[in-house]
Design an enzyme around this catalytic site. Structure first.
Site, PDB file in Angstrom:
ATOM      1  N   HIS A 182       0.820  -1.217   0.000  1.00 13.26           N
ATOM      2  CA  HIS A 182       0.000   0.000   0.000  1.00 13.26           C
ATOM      3  C   HIS A 182       0.856   1.270   0.000  1.00 13.26           C
ATOM      4  O   HIS A 182       0.418   2.315  -0.500  1.00 13.26           O
ATOM      5  CB  HIS A 182      -0.939  -0.005   1.214  1.00 13.26           C
ATOM      6  CG  HIS A 182      -2.058  -0.992   1.076  1.00 13.26           C
ATOM      7  ND1 HIS A 182      -3.233  -0.714   0.418  1.00 13.26           N
ATOM      8  CD2 HIS A 182      -2.173  -2.285   1.498  1.00 13.26           C
ATOM      9  CE1 HIS A 182      -4.026  -1.761   0.451  1.00 13.26           C
ATOM     10  NE2 HIS A 182      -3.407  -2.738   1.100  1.00 13.26           N
ATOM     11  N   ASP A 242       0.301   4.220  -2.621  1.00 12.22           N
ATOM     12  CA  ASP A 242       0.159   5.651  -2.343  1.00 12.22           C
ATOM     13  C   ASP A 242       1.120   6.473  -3.188  1.00 12.22           C
ATOM     14  O   ASP A 242       0.777   7.576  -3.661  1.00 12.22           O
ATOM     15  CB  ASP A 242       0.419   5.925  -0.860  1.00 12.22           C
ATOM     16  CG  ASP A 242      -0.688   5.395   0.043  1.00 12.22           C
ATOM     17  OD1 ASP A 242      -1.776   5.072  -0.480  1.00 12.22           O
ATOM     18  OD2 ASP A 242      -0.461   5.309   1.257  1.00 12.22           O
ATOM     19  N   GLU A 261      -8.554   5.136  -5.817  1.00 21.09           N
ATOM     20  CA  GLU A 261      -7.933   5.468  -7.094  1.00 21.09           C
ATOM     21  C   GLU A 261      -8.885   6.214  -8.006  1.00 21.09           C
ATOM     22  O   GLU A 261      -8.661   6.289  -9.227  1.00 21.09           O
ATOM     23  CB  GLU A 261      -7.444   4.188  -7.788  1.00 21.09           C
ATOM     24  CG  GLU A 261      -8.528   3.278  -8.318  1.00 21.09           C
ATOM     25  CD  GLU A 261      -9.086   2.295  -7.295  1.00 21.09           C
ATOM     26  OE1 GLU A 261      -9.617   1.258  -7.717  1.00 21.09           O
ATOM     27  OE2 GLU A 261      -8.990   2.572  -6.086  1.00 21.09           O
TER      28      GLU A 261
END
Length: 374
Positions: A246, A250, A276
């Site tokens: 993750h 990001d 997203e």
């Protein structure tokens, strides 16, 4: 008796200066001006007017001598680095000295004001990151130039020394207080701006958030302008998170947002809705032009190398749905853009689909440069 007059006039002049500082600072930090040139001119005129008022008001030092605080407004503008307003205010304040008569003394005063402003520009550059020291240096420089002007005009005698003693004492006292007021006001405005940004900006990407989208798009159907709503989604983003973590997900979102900011105009509204998902509001473009814009964004994303932490660079693609219309409620346009985005996903991703509400038809722009109607 003159001592009482001195105290009263000192307080009155200080109140005028502080009130003027507050008003001018509000104008400096205002975002309501559509033109920077107009705003700068208004700041310069307001500051020049304040300096003229302080000059005419003056402070009675004794039965025969008067002083004034006309230099303080110039300190304010120099501190904020507003050069064009500083030039305007300087010319107003310096020129108004001739209202008392065109004399050698007036010419010396004129030159001293010009010298004050010129030196302030240099001081502002040198002490840019030291605000209190900068403000103090600006006041001292102004008082030094005033000292030279007084000595040239009055000579070195008891009268000039008494005037200079009062000028330095009062000038420094009011100057330091005004500096503290300016610094406090600047700090307050910075905090307000930070709070505003934290409430309006997505913390990860720096784009506007859903709250701004809802606020800025409210009432669009009443404006009478053609507008386009773009819904964007990173294809297979879950795979990026699952494969690279993750944190890298990001990082990809941040780079994706940077592309959107670079490929849109300053007055377009670009937001991250969540995850997203992104949306862009673009005014006044025809269907053919908005498809070109969307495809430019999509192709830029497809050719970009997205950096990762601990992994080789990757590529991603995006699907874009567009709703084109006029005088249509934003919720309906959002829904049409989402439907167009869903269609783009269903047709293989990495493509643009536009729904033209004005003539009730859809246009598909695939990952190639060709366009077909469906």
């Amino acid at each position: 008796m003159w001592k009482i007059i001195f105290i009263v006039e000192l307080l009155v002049n200080a109140c005028i200066a502080f009130t003027g500082f507050y008003i001018i600072s509000k104008i400096i930090h205002s975002t309501r001006f559509s033109s920077y040139a107009v705003k700068s001119l208004i700041i310069g005129l307001a500051t020049g007017l304040l300096g003229v008022v302080l000059m005419f008001k003056g402070i009675q030092v004794n039965d025969s001598l008067r002083m004034d605080l006309r230099h303080l407004p110039l300190v304010l503008l120099a501190f904020y680095g507003n050069r064009f307003p500083l030039v305007v205010a300087t010319l107003i304040i310096a020129g108004s000295r001739f209202l008392f008569g065109v004399t050698p003394q007036a010419f010396i005063a004129f030159v001293s004001i010009i010298a004050i402003s010129t030196g302030m520009i240099w001081i502002h550059r040198q002490l840019l990151n030291r605000p209190f020291r900068q403000n103090l240096a600006l006041n001292v420089w102004a008082l030094l130039m005033i000292t030279f002007a007084v000595l040239i005009n009055l000579g070195f005698n008891d009268a000039s020394l008494r005037l200079l003693l009062a000028t330095w004492t009062i000038g420094l006292a009011v100057g330091v207080l005004s500096s503290m007021l300016t610094l406090d006001f600047q700090t307050l405005n910075r905090q307000v701006e930070l709070y505003k940004q934290s409430s309006e900006r997505d913390h990860l990407t720096g784009l506007y958030n859903r709250r701004v989208w809802d606020t800025r798009t409210a009432g669009l159907e009443q404006e009478g302008r053609i507008y386009n709503v773009l819904a964007l989604d990173i294809d297979h983003f879950k795979h990026v998170n699952d494969t690279y973590g993750h944190g890298n997900g990001d990082f990809v979102l941040q780079q994706f947002a940077n592309i959107l900011m670079e490929e849109t105009r300053p007055h377009d509204i670009t937001v991250r809705i969540g995850g997203e998902e992104f949306m862009i509001l673009i005014y006044d473009l025809t269907p053919s032009k908005i498809i070109k814009v969307a495809n430019r964004i999509r192709e830029r994303i497809a050719h970009e190398r997205f950096q990762l932490d601990g992994f080789p660079d990757i590529t991603v693609t995006a699907s874009i749905g567009i709703a084109h219309g006029k005088q249509i409620h934003i919720q309906h346009m959002n829904g049409l853009a989402d439907e167009a985005l869903y269609t783009a996903k269903q047709q293989g991703r990495n493509r643009t689909i536009l729904f033209n509400q004005l003539d009730q038809q859809s246009i598909a722009a695939s990952h190639s440069s060709t366009e077909t109607r469906i």
